[in-house]
Design a protein around this motif. Sequence first.
Motif, PDB file in Angstrom:
ATOM      1  N   ASP A1029       0.852  -1.186   0.000  1.00 38.50           N
ATOM      2  CA  ASP A1029       0.000   0.000   0.000  1.00 38.50           C
ATOM      3  C   ASP A1029       0.884   1.231   0.000  1.00 38.50           C
ATOM      4  O   ASP A1029       2.008   1.211   0.512  1.00 38.50           O
ATOM      5  CB  ASP A1029      -0.909  -0.011   1.250  1.00 38.50           C
ATOM      6  CG  ASP A1029      -1.951   1.100   1.175  1.00 38.50           C
ATOM      7  OD1 ASP A1029      -1.854   2.042   1.972  1.00 38.50           O
ATOM      8  OD2 ASP A1029      -2.842   1.036   0.306  1.00 38.50           O
ATOM      9  N   ILE A1030       0.353   2.318  -0.529  1.00 39.56           N
ATOM     10  CA  ILE A1030       1.132   3.558  -0.606  1.00 39.56           C
ATOM     11  C   ILE A1030       1.449   4.091   0.787  1.00 39.56           C
ATOM     12  O   ILE A1030       2.435   4.808   0.986  1.00 39.56           O
ATOM     13  CB  ILE A1030       0.353   4.613  -1.431  1.00 39.56           C
ATOM     14  CG1 ILE A1030       1.281   5.745  -1.897  1.00 39.56           C
ATOM     15  CG2 ILE A1030      -0.820   5.190  -0.655  1.00 39.56           C
ATOM     16  CD1 ILE A1030       2.169   5.344  -3.031  1.00 39.56           C
ATOM     17  N   ARG A1031       0.636   3.687   1.792  1.00 38.25           N
ATOM     18  CA  ARG A1031       0.896   4.160   3.167  1.00 38.25           C
ATOM     19  C   ARG A1031       2.172   3.557   3.739  1.00 38.25           C
ATOM     20  O   ARG A1031       2.658   4.013   4.758  1.00 38.25           O
ATOM     21  CB  ARG A1031      -0.286   3.798   4.075  1.00 38.25           C
ATOM     22  CG  ARG A1031      -1.584   4.504   3.738  1.00 38.25           C
ATOM     23  CD  ARG A1031      -2.630   4.150   4.779  1.00 38.25           C
ATOM     24  NE  ARG A1031      -3.952   4.637   4.437  1.00 38.25           N
ATOM     25  CZ  ARG A1031      -4.818   3.986   3.693  1.00 38.25           C
ATOM     26  NH1 ARG A1031      -4.475   2.801   3.202  1.00 38.25           N
ATOM     27  NH2 ARG A1031      -6.011   4.478   3.424  1.00 38.25           N
ATOM     28  N   PHE A1036       5.262   8.129   4.332  1.00 40.89           N
ATOM     29  CA  PHE A1036       4.227   7.957   5.357  1.00 40.89           C
ATOM     30  C   PHE A1036       4.810   7.380   6.636  1.00 40.89           C
ATOM     31  O   PHE A1036       4.465   7.810   7.733  1.00 40.89           O
ATOM     32  CB  PHE A1036       3.134   7.019   4.822  1.00 40.89           C
ATOM     33  CG  PHE A1036       2.205   7.694   3.854  1.00 40.89           C
ATOM     34  CD1 PHE A1036       1.085   8.372   4.288  1.00 40.89           C
ATOM     35  CD2 PHE A1036       2.466   7.662   2.501  1.00 40.89           C
ATOM     36  CE1 PHE A1036       0.245   8.999   3.397  1.00 40.89           C
ATOM     37  CE2 PHE A1036       1.634   8.290   1.600  1.00 40.89           C
ATOM     38  CZ  PHE A1036       0.510   8.957   2.047  1.00 40.89           C
ATOM     39  N   THR A1037       5.678   6.383   6.519  1.00 40.15           N
ATOM     40  CA  THR A1037       6.235   5.777   7.737  1.00 40.15           C
ATOM     41  C   THR A1037       7.143   6.747   8.468  1.00 40.15           C
ATOM     42  O   THR A1037       7.376   6.597   9.659  1.00 40.15           O
ATOM     43  CB  THR A1037       7.033   4.508   7.382  1.00 40.15           C
ATOM     44  OG1 THR A1037       8.033   4.856   6.412  1.00 40.15           O
ATOM     45  CG2 THR A1037       6.128   3.452   6.773  1.00 40.15           C
ATOM     46  N   PRO A1048      -5.699   3.762   9.394  1.00 32.68           N
ATOM     47  CA  PRO A1048      -6.196   4.254   8.103  1.00 32.68           C
ATOM     48  C   PRO A1048      -7.680   4.528   8.161  1.00 32.68           C
ATOM     49  O   PRO A1048      -8.439   3.840   8.850  1.00 32.68           O
ATOM     50  CB  PRO A1048      -5.871   3.088   7.143  1.00 32.68           C
ATOM     51  CG  PRO A1048      -5.643   1.912   8.010  1.00 32.68           C
ATOM     52  CD  PRO A1048      -5.133   2.421   9.310  1.00 32.68           C
ATOM     53  N   ARG A1049      -8.054   5.550   7.436  1.00 31.36           N
ATOM     54  CA  ARG A1049      -9.450   5.979   7.453  1.00 31.36           C
ATOM     55  C   ARG A1049     -10.331   4.895   6.856  1.00 31.36           C
ATOM     56  O   ARG A1049     -10.003   4.297   5.844  1.00 31.36           O
ATOM     57  CB  ARG A1049      -9.553   7.250   6.624  1.00 31.36           C
ATOM     58  CG  ARG A1049     -10.900   7.922   6.750  1.00 31.36           C
ATOM     59  CD  ARG A1049     -10.959   9.115   5.826  1.00 31.36           C
ATOM     60  NE  ARG A1049     -10.000  10.130   6.225  1.00 31.36           N
ATOM     61  CZ  ARG A1049      -9.973  11.315   5.642  1.00 31.36           C
ATOM     62  NH1 ARG A1049     -10.799  11.608   4.680  1.00 31.36           N
ATOM     63  NH2 ARG A1049      -9.099  12.223   6.024  1.00 31.36           N
ATOM     64  N   THR A1558       4.592  14.763  -1.590  1.00 25.65           N
ATOM     65  CA  THR A1558       4.065  15.634  -2.641  1.00 25.65           C
ATOM     66  C   THR A1558       3.789  14.858  -3.920  1.00 25.65           C
ATOM     67  O   THR A1558       2.749  15.015  -4.552  1.00 25.65           O
ATOM     68  CB  THR A1558       5.091  16.746  -2.934  1.00 25.65           C
ATOM     69  OG1 THR A1558       5.413  17.389  -1.699  1.00 25.65           O
ATOM     70  CG2 THR A1558       4.533  17.753  -3.923  1.00 25.65           C
ATOM     71  N   PHE A1559       4.719  14.001  -4.319  1.00 22.36           N
ATOM     72  CA  PHE A1559       4.599  13.346  -5.616  1.00 22.36           C
ATOM     73  C   PHE A1559       4.075  11.913  -5.483  1.00 22.36           C
ATOM     74  O   PHE A1559       4.444  11.058  -6.282  1.00 22.36           O
ATOM     75  CB  PHE A1559       5.958  13.344  -6.313  1.00 22.36           C
ATOM     76  CG  PHE A1559       6.460  14.722  -6.651  1.00 22.36           C
ATOM     77  CD1 PHE A1559       5.855  15.477  -7.640  1.00 22.36           C
ATOM     78  CD2 PHE A1559       7.521  15.272  -5.956  1.00 22.36           C
ATOM     79  CE1 PHE A1559       6.308  16.756  -7.945  1.00 22.36           C
ATOM     80  CE2 PHE A1559       7.978  16.542  -6.255  1.00 22.36           C
ATOM     81  CZ  PHE A1559       7.369  17.287  -7.251  1.00 22.36           C
ATOM     82  N   LEU A1560       3.274  11.676  -4.466  1.00 30.01           N
ATOM     83  CA  LEU A1560       2.656  10.354  -4.340  1.00 30.01           C
ATOM     84  C   LEU A1560       1.233  10.409  -4.878  1.00 30.01           C
ATOM     85  O   LEU A1560       0.613  11.473  -4.959  1.00 30.01           O
ATOM     86  CB  LEU A1560       2.641   9.904  -2.882  1.00 30.01           C
ATOM     87  CG  LEU A1560       4.012   9.692  -2.234  1.00 30.01           C
ATOM     88  CD1 LEU A1560       3.850   9.201  -0.812  1.00 30.01           C
ATOM     89  CD2 LEU A1560       4.833   8.686  -3.029  1.00 30.01           C
TER      90      LEU A1560
END
Length: 1903
Positions: A1029-1031, A1036-1037, A1048-1049, A1558-1560
């Motif tokens: 996952d992108i998270r 993010f980490t 996560p929401r 920013t670029f994710l």
Amino acid sequence: MARLADYFVLVAFGPHPRGNGEGQGQILQRFPEKDWEDSPFPQGIELFCQPSGWQLCPERSPPTFFVAVLTDINSERHYCACLTFWEPAEPTQEAMCTEDAAAREGEADEGGSGQLSPAVPSPRGQLFAPKTLVLVSRLDHVEVFRNSLGLIYTIHVEGLGVDLESVVGNLLTCIIPLAGGSQRTISLGAGDRQVIQTPLTDSLPVSRCSVALLFHQLGITNVLSLFCAALTEHKVLFLSRSYQRLSDACRGLLALLFPLRYSFTYVPILPAQLLEVLSTPTPFIIGVNAAFQAETQELLDVIVADLDGGTVTVPECVHIPPLPEPLQSQTHSVLSMVLDPDLELADLAFPPATTSTSSLKMQGPVAQLDSPVTQDKELRAVFLRLFAQLLQGYRWCLHMVRIHPEPVIRFHKAAFLGQRGLVEDDFLTKVLEGMAFAGFVSERGAPYRPTDLFDELVAHEVTRMRADESHPQRVLHHVKELAEQLYRNENPYPAVAMHKVQRPGEASHLRRAPRPFPRLDEGLVQWIVDQATAKTQGAPPAVKAERRTTVPSGPPMTAILEQSSGLHGNSARRLEVVRNCISYVFEGKMLEAKKLFPAVLRALKGRAARRCLTQELHLHVQQNRAVLDHQQFDFVVRMMNCCLQDCTSLDEHSIAAALLPLVTAFCRKLSPGVTQFAYSCVQEHVVWSTPQFWEAMFYGDVQTHLRALYLEHAEDQDSPQVGEAPTQEERSALDVASEQRRLWPTLSREKQQELVQKEESTVFSQAIHYANRMSYLLLPLDSSKSRLLRERAGLGDLESASNSLVTSSMAGSVAESYDTESGFEDADTCDVAGAVVRFINRFVDKVCTESGVTSDHLKGLHVMVPDVVQMHIETLEAVRRESMRLPPIRKPKLLRPRLLPGEECVLDGLRVYLLPDGREEGSGGSGGGPALLPAEGAVFLTTYRVIFTGMPTDPLVGEQVVVRSFPVAALTKEKRISVQSPVEQFLQDGLQLRSCTFQLLKMAFDDEVGSDSAELFRKQLHKLRYPLDIRDTFAFTLGSAHAPGQPPRASKDKSPSLRTLSWNLVKNAKKTIGRQHVTRKKYNPPSWEHRGQPPSEDQEDEISVSEEPEPSTLTPSLALKPSDRMTMSSLVERACCRDYQRLGLGTLSSSLSRAKSEPFRISPVNRMYAICRSYPGLLIVPQSVQDNALQRVSRCYRQNRFPVVCWRSGRSKAVLLRSGGLHGKGVVGLFKAQNAPSPGQSQADSSSLEQEKYLQAVVNSMPRYADTSGRNTLSGFSSAHMGSHVPSPRARVTTLSNPMAASASRWTAPQGKWGSVRVSGRSGGLSGDVGSRLAGRDALSPPQANGAPPDPGFLRPQRAALYIIGDKAQLKGVRPDPLQQWELVPIEVFEARQVKASFKKLLKACIPGYPALEPSPATFLRSLEDSEWLTQVHKLLQVSVLVAELLHSGSSVLVSLEDGWDVTTQVVSLVQLLSDPFYRTLEGFRLLVEKEWLSFGHRFSHRGAHTLAGQSSGFTPVFLQFLDCVHQVHLQFPMEFEFSSFYLKFLGYHHVSCRFRTFLLDSDYERIELGLLYEEKGERKGPQACRSVWEYVERLSRRTPVFYNYMYAPEDAEVLRPYSNVSNLKVWDFYTEETLAQGPPYDWELAQGPPEPPEEERPDGGAPQSRRRVVWPCYDSRPRAQPDAISRLLEELQRLETELGRPPERWKDTWDRVKAAQRLEGRPDGRGTPSSLLVSSVPHHRRSLGVYLQEGPVGSTLSLSLDSDQSGGSTTSGSRQAARRSTSTLYSQFQTAERENRSYEGTLYKKGAFMKPWKARWFVLDKTKHQLRYYDHRVDTQCKGVIDLAEVEAVAPGTPAMGAPKTVDEKAFFDVKTTRRVYNFCAQDVPSAQQWVDQIQGCLSDA
């Protein structure tokens, strides 16, 4: 003696059993009827009599003769001479062929193959049947066979009175000698006489004139190809219509192969019924009638030689290796001299009068006349010389394995290839491996045998041949000498009389024969044969004794071509270095040895140095043992490993062979009773696991011992190495063997038996010895580890290669081991031991069987081998145990890398070697400096990066730390490699990691790194590179390391947050559009501390906002949480309303009266992201289009990306629109439709109508132009790819096509920016308009150099209102717009996959991955060109300049390419950058990227493959390509950009690094779903790591000018027009530069090295130590080591301020003040021009800023030209004055009497008076004046208020009051109490508040 003929056979035509109209051969009679015992009758002879098939002919054909060759099961050849004639067919035969006789008439030619002339027609209906007389013999006397069969036929036809039976009987009983040069006259009893001459030597082939004929038919090159093909075992097929020519060609090719014998299928004439033989998998030489050529077409691996056509066809899949040079060219030239003697005289001005046709002066009249025969011998002589040169010295590589009872000889192929210098030669390698050469060794290897011409030539003439190489006449003379000997061999008596044989009369075959060929009397013939047999049995056999001699060996071999070994040529100096180092080692001078050791390792790349090493080491072995200490042992082992690493598996240069005795001699004592030998440390080489190496070594040692056995003197036991010449006193093993073979018949039976047993015992003892040796080198020291057997070409593969019966691999199960009862317990040990036992047993089986060891001895060996292996394993256990106790070799300490805050180590350092990867920088290279690679260190894997830190292995480099790293997210390719570690020289496992940030880690793992650790590294790397996952990415980490992670929401929360969008978009737009965001010269990003600023007075709110919702589109609003409100506010900022406000675009509603006059409005139709997920929430659309129509318009475009406005020109008011590509039913479909839509239109039609209305609305929103009737446009130019369609005069299509298209017609299309657009035929009258400018045909003003536009005003007002830039594939064949309001411009664009492929090639060009053999700039440039990267950049710039020109001229442009998120984004961004100076500032560029790339949904995560789901799609650098384009423009316009080129590199690095968020993700929609926009824009509590790259840039810009361009001096409202030709583009140094000192410089915290220590005086009172240091271009960062003058001055100012104890001023303030001061000083009297030293001599859009040193009266002063608003200049004196004033201003701030001093400054919130809000102010603490002043903002020069510190009573912590900023911590508030009032302050965070309190209190205490 032998029979001339074995059998005489009469074969006739007979009916086919299947009755299919064709016949078959029937044997009518054969004589004798019984088979001879020594020569059975060959079966199937009737097939070969008529190879094309038995058929009747309508005409009489003349008799034919040919010789077929049959080979029996014993490989003996039988020659079948066939004479065929035709007789009238019998009635039964005719009846069989009455059916379709006419059809068979056409086949008659094929049936009678070989007929000489068309026959006279016979009576109608008469058919003729063939009949064949066959003579079968084992001798090859073709002319005798022709004469004999011709005589029999003549007797029959002419009716001579001679008995046919007696003639046949005499023929069958004729006995002639085999060889020896005798002659025999025979007669068959019909008045005939024939002379038979036997050749002198039976081994030399008899060729007559067949070789000459072959050369005349095919030519030199073709024959050489066939020669090489036959030698390398390819299939060769001859085609001809003549059977005799086929026989001659095959005979000639075999004669060329002498002294090798062809041992595969040989059929000179193949019958038609056996054509399937051509599909055999084995090699062959076969001849086939040309009539069957069609059947040979399907053969894919057969070389076809057409003798009639003179061609040789080699299939594509067949590779014929050529002869090694220079033999190929030498042979070719000699052959041409022989075949064309006049070639040398052709150019002479006065050629000699006559040249003799015969080049040989043979004896007798025959030789003088018979030119083909003499030429034949000369051609054979050339090939005989060739073989002598090829095989020269072959006898030195023969191994005598046994002498008695029969010689057993083996050939050492590897040594032969190595010493001839032909290891890499494909031809000789294949020849030596072929069966022909194996037969050559067994036949000619015998030391005592008859010799022939080849033996003499190869032994005695080689020296002469080498000397004659450069003298063609001497070579020709030698060829003639050899040819004469060959001629004499075939014709010992050349002057004998001619044959006397009767022949039939002319045209005798046409006469009607009186009768058919008679049936002969079998009894009479048999009686004649029996009589002759009885006579010969009584007579003693006439056996001529063979003359056997010792075969001469000749001189030792030399290399065919003396070639130096390139870089490592072995000079005497290198050998001296090797000798000295070994001497130092054995003398104990370890320090000296260590100094020389790197040079020795380099020298050992050369063969001579390796030989020198083995010889030197031999000198230090005494009594087969040399005990060393630990250091000596280590040195010796490392040198041995270095020697062995370049050995191939076959050891061609005998290096491993020379080292084999040494590795069992050198040893060290580990403890009492435990000794470690060198063999346990040199096992990691492939040569030890090669069976062929061990066999060659074994046979060589056996030969040595056999020689010693038969020599009388004991001192001869030290025999020379293979290939070395013995001295005169020594006798070689072959000489000894020859002597023994000569004596063998004279020995007694007992003596013979004794010698046989001695030899067998010798071989047996050597087999035992080698079983021990092999176990030494095959069993690893740690048998449980089994490194030897893991991944290199181990025993398993080679076992199966050497013995096809064994199929189990080496790593088989325990049960498969050879000896299951040998008692191995441990599974791993048993596996290794079992494998070694099997390997040794296979070796023992092979060599003992070949060497004649008895079966009893062999069984004993098989029992002994497992015990030997087990015993050695037990010995090794003790050695391993003791060696583990040795102090380990001190390896360099692992250097820990510096990590970012929040970056954590995932895997600690794995020891690796970083190897050179092809870039010159790491190896010193072109930039100079030492070889930093290979380096020894460790690789670390963190959550963010892969990092290597280490030090160079070369001790001469020094203590330089090498760092190379790249972000994990940038990894593009990972592959395993096998490499040699640079220190230990072992074959190691390695890993190659390539990243899209142009870094490459090519690593070899150290010994201590196990395979499991390496595999764990790979798995962890893969897991981090492709998270689920992108998270899970680092961006993010990173936050979770500082704050507790938020779950996560849930998915249910996403929908409400989107549904609340509608109201919040509208409400928050008010806040955003009211702010001030129009600064241009200064980068002032909107941070939270400025949000309270009111708009300036003169700024007008250009965007009207209505809060009236449209009932058709808005949904009911829901209650909003504060976080949702904040998210929506961020969204509005993302929607770039501030840029729309700056551009004067649009309102949010059409309800206000003021909005009616505005052409565009901001539509919230996409506020729910329902129309287009990848678009922002707020869009600019025409005022007249309602929101509900946009839904229908969007259906016509890909991804629903309908046209929206993204920019408007301030001058021409033209707008730039962007959209996705068109669907088929969109505008293209509309244009293609012929009729108007019917009233009952479908939904698609209505969408098209809506789309047309939408485009019309866009057109209507633009300023009107006059002259609407006859606009001239781009209509004259149509695509070259539109077929034959000629557009109508009103067609409006133009094409940007291949850039190379215009180069063919330079007179019409000038090279340059516009020269790449194709021109159609109608361009003649269109000079000066848009179309002709696009086509590069501007006749009004010629373009400047490089294709720059001549004048900005070149466009005329005749143009379309809107140009649609679309993909040519979509817009092909469109109809024109009837109203001519918009025009389509189809262009060719590249797809994302092409960008991806191009980038891969670019990566390999910039970082090849392997060192180049010959590094040169041309190699890099060629790879760069192949990548086509610059071509794509060229196309992007070309299209962008076109669009910018159109916008500048007043036409609007819609860019509608692909899906609208790749090329479209690149083009519209570049167009805005070129057209609007605002986007060339730091803030503007940020806004451009946020607007066009982030908000408009470029798929960053998809293109960057950020997650596991995107792994398959790969990395596609669309954004990087855009940055490269910006870089190209930046290079050409250095003064137009506020940001530096480092800024572009920084973005290029971090848009793939995943350090920032920013670029994710791929769109704003996804970012809102993830809460990403809120986190980036929301207010923060306390200091955190930057999550946004813009925030990081902003923070860094405050501290350092690294992103700022000092040359920034823009010209307002200028449209940039860069050159776009590939020749004008430069390779971006981001791709090529590297700094090995700190790694990539884009993580600023890491790139700052440790501070340099100040200069200090030495303790001894000497001068202070200088800080001068060497800057290596390949290691240090040159910009940091040598900063530019301005950066250096700013650093110096900060240092001086710090020394004075005052807080340093921000660099930007200093810079702005210097620029302002210079402007003022430039006008001292108010009327002068600025004192700029810049003179605009270059074109106005190509300017550069210069810094000049002016020599003044008082030294040299620095004058900075920083403002270029005017291009005038001043006098030199004025410049000097200005320079001095400027300098004085720079340093005036250090005077204490300065008007304003700033000791400490920053932003504080200050509460206003009663009931007034908190406001952010810029506060300055002035310790000199004892004041606290405040300003509105940082650059404000007007002070707004002063607090006198003399009145301050106390500074105390404060509490938040009403209206205070909510996101600030409570501890950040403090109060300043004065005598008048209490001031309430609030800092940004707690540390800032504490710092302010300390500074104020410090100021109070100083007072």
